[in-house]
Write a protein that holds these residues in place. Sequence first.
Motif, short mmCIF file in Angstrom:
data_model
loop_
_atom_site.label_atom_id
_atom_site.label_comp_id
_atom_site.label_asym_id
_atom_site.label_seq_id
_atom_site.Cartn_x
_atom_site.Cartn_y
_atom_site.Cartn_z
N ILE A 90 33.94 12.14 22.87
CA ILE A 90 32.57 12.63 22.93
C ILE A 90 32.48 14.06 22.19
CG2 ILE A 90 30.90 13.82 24.45
CD1 ILE A 90 31.55 11.48 26.51
N ASN A 91 33.31 14.84 22.26
CA ASN A 91 33.19 16.24 21.54
C ASN A 91 33.41 15.97 20.05
OD1 ASN A 91 33.07 17.48 24.12
ND2 ASN A 91 35.11 18.30 23.83
N ASN A 92 33.90 14.92 19.67
CA ASN A 92 34.15 14.59 18.13
C ASN A 92 32.73 14.23 17.67
OD1 ASN A 92 36.96 15.25 17.99
ND2 ASN A 92 37.53 13.15 18.34
N ARG A 136 27.54 19.49 23.71
CA ARG A 136 28.56 18.67 24.51
C ARG A 136 28.67 18.75 26.09
NH1 ARG A 136 33.50 21.10 20.55
NH2 ARG A 136 32.87 19.82 18.71
N ARG A 164 36.65 12.87 26.94
CA ARG A 164 35.92 14.15 26.52
C ARG A 164 36.31 14.40 25.05
NH1 ARG A 164 35.06 19.16 29.15
NH2 ARG A 164 35.99 18.02 31.06
N ILE A 220 21.94 12.72 22.85
CA ILE A 220 23.25 12.86 23.31
C ILE A 220 23.63 11.47 23.83
CG2 ILE A 220 24.76 13.72 25.01
CD1 ILE A 220 23.09 16.25 25.19
N ILE A 276 26.66 9.02 21.99
CA ILE A 276 28.00 8.69 23.16
C ILE A 276 28.06 7.32 23.20
CG2 ILE A 276 28.92 8.72 25.43
CD1 ILE A 276 27.72 11.52 25.78
N LEU A 324 29.47 15.05 18.80
CA LEU A 324 28.43 16.18 19.19
C LEU A 324 28.86 17.72 18.54
CD1 LEU A 324 28.02 14.97 22.90
CD2 LEU A 324 26.47 14.35 20.92
N GLU A 325 27.77 18.13 18.32
CA GLU A 325 27.71 19.63 18.12
C GLU A 325 28.33 20.33 19.20
OE1 GLU A 325 25.25 17.91 14.93
OE2 GLU A 325 25.57 17.87 17.07
N ILE A 326 28.78 21.65 19.16
CA ILE A 326 29.57 22.30 20.45
C ILE A 326 28.37 22.44 21.41
CG2 ILE A 326 30.19 24.49 21.35
CD1 ILE A 326 31.68 24.58 18.52
N CYS A 375 27.38 14.21 32.15
CA CYS A 375 27.82 12.98 31.53
C CYS A 375 28.40 11.73 32.36
CB CYS A 375 28.37 12.93 30.29
SG CYS A 375 28.87 11.40 29.35
#
Length: 541
Positions: free
Chosen positions: A493-495, A502, A490, A446, A450, A497-499, A475
């Motif tokens: 980062i969400n873009n 996150r 947010r 992760i 990031i 990482l898989e759900i 995080c």
Amino acid sequence: MEDFLFTYIDNWAEKEPDRIALLETDGTSKTYYQIKAFSEVVMDSLLKWKIGPEEKVLVLCKKSFYSIVAMIGIMRGGSCFIPYNLNKINSDFLPFLKKNKFTHIIIDIYALEILYKNKWFDENINYFFICDTPEKHLLKYDISSLNLKWIELCERKSEKGSNHSVNLSTDMLAYIIYTSGSTDNPKGVMISHDSITPVIKYRAESLEWNSDSIILSIAPQNFDMFIIELFCTFKVGGKILLLDRWRIIDELMLLVNKYFITNFITVPTLFSLIIKRKDKLSKYDLSSLKGIGFGGGKCPVSLLKELDNFFKNKVRFYHGYGLTETACHALYYTIEDVQKIQTALLPLGQAIPGTESYVLNEQGKEVNEGEIGELVIAGYNIMEGYYLNNAETCKRIKFIKDTLGNEVKALYTGDLVQKKDQQIFFVCRKDDQIKSAGHRVELDEIEIRIQTIENILECCVIAVPDPEYENKIWCFVVLKDNTMSIQDLRKEINNCLEIYMRPHKFFIVDKLPRNLNNKIDRQKLLKEYYENGEKNENKRT
């Protein structure tokens, strides 16, 4: 003698050929005889193409009758199957095949459509298309350039019986399941028939399943829990309802109601979903449900008591501990009365028959009461090793002295546990791999992802204990400048990482605390922000 996983099918096919074995949500069903006969068609087809003993065959199919007979047919021919989750397939698929040297794949129509659409075919791979009438499905595809062969499942072929005889040994591999799928370096766990069949026998007995049991299969077929669901059902002659995917807990309870489900196995996070929706779920008739097996994470006793109350004390709970590397089962804790449990967490329990468990310190000595050590398992259920990864195998499998002083092969689980009141309680993983909402998550991965975001200078991710998620992910980032808000952070980062990877909370800080070795002091972050996390989020500190 039940030496192979497919022997369970054969026993019931001979005893009661018309007994229903598989149910699917489209209303179709298959008998034990049909599974036996069609899996022999798969075996014959593969052997005809020289795919025989000791080969590795990947199964890329929707969770269905086709995937089941593919797996069983592969084992009948002396090969081992590698289940792959079709719902998770992406552009990493071909590199995965190449890295692991897999050249034989059984696909169904759903896999064919995905591979064809994305041009994920490789001329060096043998594809075996499994269906009832291949001509009907293949008309819209230009397959002339593909190395595609047909495995036709039709009644005409299934009535012939097998044309081949194969010399099999129980020390042959049954399957390879990949763990740590959230990382770029998943490990293939090799399990032999010798390892898994005694586990199936014991697990079916301990779950109290029988020929009247109707099992709801929730787990994806590339998870070890699916192996337990499927073959424990076949062992006792029960029925299993295959569920390929689900979105909300209401869907599961509706199926329990509609199909008179008696049992299922799950992870504790599902219990929280039930409790959250208990008022809505009360409309379903769940009186057929007799037992729920669970494992794969911490389960607060308070949550279990709430669940017990929801089911009006009429459902029995079965707690087990295991890893993919221990054929999914290693320890078992008997729950007599949920409401009388006094501890905050359930103990892991005792080693299953024929195996031993140890709690060892860093010097390899058994720890004393109250001390923490690594859980080590010895016995028949230990994996053969990691596929094409001898270095990792040597880290996990070692020889130790048993209680009689004999050298035995043992698996170092990587789980830290505590001896307390003659029981074993889970503490945490040795490394930074955590479980969050039932998923294995690597904190390092992760952080790496990031830090690819342009405006992030430094990042640290920590795991915070949480009764619902097991662990929540927090995080902390240091920005290069002050142009990014929490909301922008947010989103970015969400873009990437898989759900399930996150973070649940975000903090923008001026700097990260460090220890004497100039490494980020994660414990200090945890201590400083744990109590005030709610009010600190969305603020720069």
